[in-house]
Enzyme design. Structure first.
Site, mmCIF file in Angstrom:
data_model
loop_
_atom_site.group_PDB
_atom_site.id
_atom_site.type_symbol
_atom_site.label_atom_id
_atom_site.label_comp_id
_atom_site.label_asym_id
_atom_site.label_seq_id
_atom_site.Cartn_x
_atom_site.Cartn_y
_atom_site.Cartn_z
ATOM 1 N N HIS A 21 44.746 46.796 45.281
ATOM 2 C CA HIS A 21 44.010 46.248 44.141
ATOM 3 C C HIS A 21 43.617 44.809 44.445
ATOM 4 O O HIS A 21 44.397 43.874 44.229
ATOM 5 C CB HIS A 21 44.892 46.339 42.885
ATOM 6 C CG HIS A 21 44.149 46.102 41.607
ATOM 7 N ND1 HIS A 21 44.204 46.970 40.545
ATOM 8 C CD2 HIS A 21 43.313 45.108 41.210
ATOM 9 C CE1 HIS A 21 43.455 46.515 39.553
ATOM 10 N NE2 HIS A 21 42.903 45.373 39.941
ATOM 11 N N HIS A 23 39.930 42.384 44.263
ATOM 12 C CA HIS A 23 38.509 42.361 43.879
ATOM 13 C C HIS A 23 37.704 41.502 44.846
ATOM 14 O O HIS A 23 38.053 40.335 45.068
ATOM 15 C CB HIS A 23 38.346 41.807 42.460
ATOM 16 C CG HIS A 23 38.856 42.722 41.388
ATOM 17 N ND1 HIS A 23 38.047 43.600 40.702
ATOM 18 C CD2 HIS A 23 40.110 42.918 40.895
ATOM 19 C CE1 HIS A 23 38.766 44.282 39.820
ATOM 20 N NE2 HIS A 23 40.026 43.895 39.920
ATOM 21 N N ASP A 25 34.794 40.145 44.426
ATOM 22 C CA ASP A 25 34.218 38.972 43.762
ATOM 23 C C ASP A 25 35.291 38.034 43.224
ATOM 24 O O ASP A 25 34.973 37.010 42.621
ATOM 25 C CB ASP A 25 33.254 39.397 42.639
ATOM 26 C CG ASP A 25 33.882 40.394 41.674
ATOM 27 O OD1 ASP A 25 34.778 41.157 42.089
ATOM 28 O OD2 ASP A 25 33.485 40.415 40.494
ATOM 29 N N GLY A 183 36.985 45.757 33.388
ATOM 30 C CA GLY A 183 36.334 44.979 32.329
ATOM 31 C C GLY A 183 37.180 45.025 31.073
ATOM 32 O O GLY A 183 38.290 45.550 31.080
ATOM 33 N N HIS A 210 41.619 50.755 35.613
ATOM 34 C CA HIS A 210 42.270 49.570 35.041
ATOM 35 C C HIS A 210 42.763 49.964 33.643
ATOM 36 O O HIS A 210 41.944 50.233 32.753
ATOM 37 C CB HIS A 210 41.266 48.434 34.870
ATOM 38 C CG HIS A 210 41.069 47.566 36.066
ATOM 39 N ND1 HIS A 210 40.300 47.931 37.135
ATOM 40 C CD2 HIS A 210 41.541 46.314 36.360
ATOM 41 C CE1 HIS A 210 40.295 46.948 38.029
ATOM 42 N NE2 HIS A 210 41.038 45.954 37.585
ATOM 43 N N GLU A 213 46.666 46.724 30.957
ATOM 44 C CA GLU A 213 46.755 45.324 31.377
ATOM 45 C C GLU A 213 46.757 44.487 30.103
ATOM 46 O O GLU A 213 47.790 43.983 29.682
ATOM 47 C CB GLU A 213 45.555 44.971 32.270
ATOM 48 C CG GLU A 213 45.557 43.523 32.748
ATOM 49 C CD GLU A 213 44.307 43.188 33.554
ATOM 50 O OE1 GLU A 213 43.338 43.952 33.528
ATOM 51 O OE2 GLU A 213 44.307 42.116 34.201
ATOM 52 N N ASP A 301 44.912 41.199 43.142
ATOM 53 C CA ASP A 301 43.869 41.168 42.108
ATOM 54 C C ASP A 301 42.757 40.200 42.519
ATOM 55 O O ASP A 301 41.786 40.621 43.132
ATOM 56 C CB ASP A 301 44.448 40.830 40.729
ATOM 57 C CG ASP A 301 43.653 41.476 39.598
ATOM 58 O OD1 ASP A 301 42.811 42.352 39.884
ATOM 59 O OD2 ASP A 301 43.876 41.113 38.427
HETATM 60 ZN ZN LIG Z 1 41.739 44.194 38.667
#
Ligand SMILES: [Zn+2]
Length: 363
Positions: A21, A23, A25, A183, A210, A213, A301
């Site tokens: 996991h 990202h 970006d 998101g 996701h 969370e 993350d």
């Molecule tokens: Zn994430």
């Protein structure tokens, strides 16, 4: 035999690691954000030198304000709208992970957020994959081999998830390993994207979601029971279904199902604290879940926003919960078992890379 190597940031960097996991970006180098912004004429960056910009990202993510946290991604995605930008960010991502001792990485991003300057969804994927391939090659030449697999994310507030699921299947034999939705969780339950998950299942293709969370148990329940996800992105709120009022923690239906099915939890300690999913590292349920033998994995993350790396996340867990090398090895094997690549390839990395690597460190 000299006994186990002391656990330090330097020695943990030598350990073979697997991340599920991460990202794309959320992992840019600050200097690269500045370079790419200058190249593409983006003039909205909040700082003009790499150190100050790096601090700004971390402080914004730390601020406790969701708006400021999301603003950080507006800046990174703004400079990832061209073939050159995507290629460079992907190449550097592979190199940075490899330098940290990561041997297997699944890196995700949302292609639909990279269409502002005219690239098509397929072009966005093509240039990103080319960057990963170049990064892998450079890392191998430098003696730090890494395998990078790309996951494609759909934004849960948008309506393109089926399209992104189809994109994932179209590219799956060329470097894309699976699908994800991300998101804002509240108000956008996973079941809103059921057609995309049904398409993935019909095509025997991998996906994670996701869930659990920011939002609680209902989101996890939908993700596993309605959508049939293979892994949970974060999933920390599974603790809502575990009562520790008695000496022996009691699991509810959903928690039992997640544990029985060995559904991996993609836990991201620093990020979970930053986004308020847990109040502090000491209060993170990582250790409770590990002791209850959930399939826990350690993840980054967003390396830029959390100013972190796989080695740093592991060191934080070592310092907080007193883990040793055999624990770190177990978490790494958990991740590798849960990877979205073929079973023989997972076994090969476990047997030929991870186990021998930890054997050296264990002394
Ligand atoms: Zn994430």
């Amino acid at each position: 035999m000299t006994g186990p190597m002391p656990l330090t940031l330097a020695s943990i960097r030598q350990a073979p690691k697997a991340v599920l996991h991460d990202h794309l970006d959320g992992g840019l180098r600050p200097a690269t954000v500045l370079d790419l912004a200058a190249q593409c004429g983006y003039d909205q960056l909040p700082a003009q030198d790499a150190a100050a910009l790096g601090n700004w990202f971390r402080d914004a993510a730390d601020s406790g304000s969701l708006e400021r946290y999301l603003e950080t991604f507006a800046h990174t995605t703004a400079v990832m709208q061209t073939a050159e930008g995507l290629h460079r960010v992907a190449r550097e991502c592979a190199l940075d992970l490899a330098e940290d001792g990561v041997v297997y990485a699944e890196v995700r991003f949302a292609p639909e957020q990279h269409l502002e300057r005219g690239l098509s969804l397929d072009e966005v994927v093509e240039h990103t994959l080319a960057g990963f391939r170049e990064g892998e090659q450079l890392a191998a030449e430098a003696g730090m081999p890494i395998r990078v697999v790309c996951l494609l994310t759909a934004m849960r507030h948008a309506a393109r998830s089926l399209e992104i699921a189809e994109l994932t299947v179209r590219w799956r034999d060329r470097g894309v390993g699976g699908f994800d939705i991300a998101g804002a969780e509240a108000g956008y339950p996973p079941s809103r994207h059921l057609d995309a998950f049904e398409y993935m299942r019909a095509n025997c293709a991998h996906f994670t979601i996701h869930a659990g969370e920011a939002f609680g148990l209902p989101s996890i329940h939908e993700a596993v029971a309605f959508c049939g996800c293979e892994r949970l992105g974060h999933g920390v709120r599974i603790t809502d279904d575990i009562s520790d009022s008695e000496s022996e923690p009691k699991l509810g239906l959903v928690a039992n199902y997640v544990r029985d099915q060995r559904i991996p939890l993609e836990l991201c300690p620093s990020s979970n604290v930053q986004t308020g999913a847990v109040t502090s590292l000491e209060k993170h349920p990582f250790d409770l879940l590990a002791r209850l033998r959930f399939r826990v994995t350690v993840n980054t993350d967003n390396r830029l926003m959390s100013d972190t790396s796989m080695s740093r996340e592991m060191l934080k867990l070592v310092n907080t919960f007193g883990y040793g090398w055999s624990d770190l090895e177990r978490f790494t094997i958990n991740a590798m078992k849960s990877a979205f690549i073929a079973f023989p390839e997972r076994l090969r990395i476990i047997d030929e890379v991870i186990k021998p690597g930890y054997a050296v460190l264990l002394g």
